[in-house]
Design an enzyme around this catalytic site. Structure first.
Site, short mmCIF file in Angstrom:
data_model
loop_
_atom_site.label_atom_id
_atom_site.label_comp_id
_atom_site.label_asym_id
_atom_site.label_seq_id
_atom_site.Cartn_x
_atom_site.Cartn_y
_atom_site.Cartn_z
N SER A 269 0.81 -1.21 0.00
CA SER A 269 0.00 0.00 0.00
C SER A 269 0.85 1.27 0.00
O SER A 269 0.35 2.34 -0.28
CB SER A 269 -0.94 0.01 1.21
OG SER A 269 -0.21 0.18 2.40
N LYS B 166 0.01 5.02 6.78
CA LYS B 166 -0.49 5.92 5.73
C LYS B 166 0.16 7.28 5.85
O LYS B 166 0.74 7.63 6.88
CB LYS B 166 -2.01 6.11 5.89
CG LYS B 166 -2.86 4.87 5.66
CD LYS B 166 -3.08 4.60 4.19
CE LYS B 166 -4.13 3.50 3.99
NZ LYS B 166 -3.73 2.23 4.65
#
Lengths: 217, 217
Positions: free
Chosen positions: A137, A176
């Site tokens: 990711s 993130k």
DNA sequence: CCGCCCCACAAACTAATGTTCGGCACCAAT
DNA sequence: ATTGGTGCCGAACATTAGTTTGTGGGGCGG
């Protein structure tokens, strides 16, 4: 190497002080530093005990050299001075919880995995831990599956920083990029094929910030 | 932090010696160690140059303390003692020569740039050096412009390894993935927008292998 | 109680190490 | 030629730091 023996309180005190001094100052203490640090009234007492401790293999003294004390580890090898070891406390990926942060045992089943990091990192940031990255990711941020990210624990983040975010409601942690947008937070994966996550600001807790990425070659 | 200036040869020599001494002995050298190590005839010359270098921000001296020299990195922070230091000897990019490998002075215009690496790297690989990466030719291998690659000097490479390749005829060094194909060598950039280079095997000299990538956060 | 050993103490001593000083050679600008 | 700056030299000097020496207290077996 000589067998290990139990240290006298004074010797333990001296040993601790040397380690602490080494951490704080980067160079070994003098006999007089130890004297002051341990509230001993004479340098000869220090010398006396250092001699015993050298005999018993706790340290090495280079004679004729100022500040010539080196600590030895249990194998008799000199302790790497700035050795900065960081524990890998678990793994992290979009949508998967981190064991160390989940409600069950925080420290119990921790895996015994340790990585070495650049010593200056620890000096600059203090306590650190590491996570193994699962999934891709963050591939656009040059973090690949299997990489290890080194995290500095912190509660705050500036926009754009890569953070470990804890989603309270979902009880999930994820890696993130962090963007505060009003009373919402955008958690942006660095992967052009994945969409950002929007969550309420009070549902997000920043657990830490990425300070380093390690990759095997 | 003080501005960076070019170092005189003698000062570069002294700086190198301090780093080497630190690596070998774990504690900083004395003025007289430096004097001997650099074949200087007087301690005052050492002191003189140390003073200048301290003024220019290359190191710090703790007065009133024996062996009180600390090296500083480019941000002005002390370099951890006993740490594994690697010198950045130049920069590298597809098609550009590396100063340190070019025919002119190998050591002359050496920049003052040192990075710390994980101690285990040096333990495992021995002597290392580092290069600053210019350009994005290796972006798909997760190496970005501005990253620093740590290189282990070696003459051989296995297919797929990332190497510093020296093209004899062109007198250029470049960072590529290495593939031996018969009597040719394919040098493959890790960037989908760039094409591989094919060269005769006897025109290629492998200078070293990438063992680590460092990136600022 | 005595002698002995372990540990601690203080002071003095020596070696290591950092600092200063006057001087010299070279070079460039005046 | 004169002046000023840089870089170097050798030696003396000052401080820091390691080592030695003589002493004393307290526990312990005789």
């Amino acid at each position: 190497m000589p067998p290990k023996k139990n240290l006298r309180p004074r010797q333990q005190q001296i040993l601790d002080f040397i380690g602490q001094f080494l951490d704080e100052n980067g160079i070994p203490p003098t006999v007089r530093d130890i004297q002051r640090g341990c509230s001993i009234s004479s340098t000869s007492v220090v010398d006396y005990n250092l001699r015993l401790m050298e005999r018993d293999g706790y340290l090495k003294r280079r004679s004729e050299v100022a500040r010539g004390i080196e600590l030895l580890d249990e194998t008799g090898l000199p302790v790497a001075n700035g050795a900065a070891r960081v524990q890998i406390v678990g793994s992290i990926a979009a949508g998967e919880p981190i064991p160390a942060f989940s409600s069950e045992g925080v420290d119990s089943a921790a895996e015994f995995d340790i990585v070495e990091v650049r010593p200056d990192l620890k000096k600059r940031h203090g306590t650190l831990y590491a996570l193994s990255v699962k999934g891709t990711s963050m591939i656009d941020a040059l973090i690949d599956d299997g990489d290890v990210v080194v995290i500095k624990p912190t509660n705050t983040a500036r926009n754009g920083e890569m953070v470990v975010a804890w989603l309270k409601a979902e009880e999930e942690a994820t890696l993130k990029k962090f963007f505060r947008e009003g009373d919402q937070v955008r958690l942006q994966p660095a992967n052009s094929t994945m969409d950002p996550i929007y969550v309420a600001a009070d549902n997000v807790e920043v657990k830490g910030r990425v300070v380093e990425v390690l990759r095997q070659f």
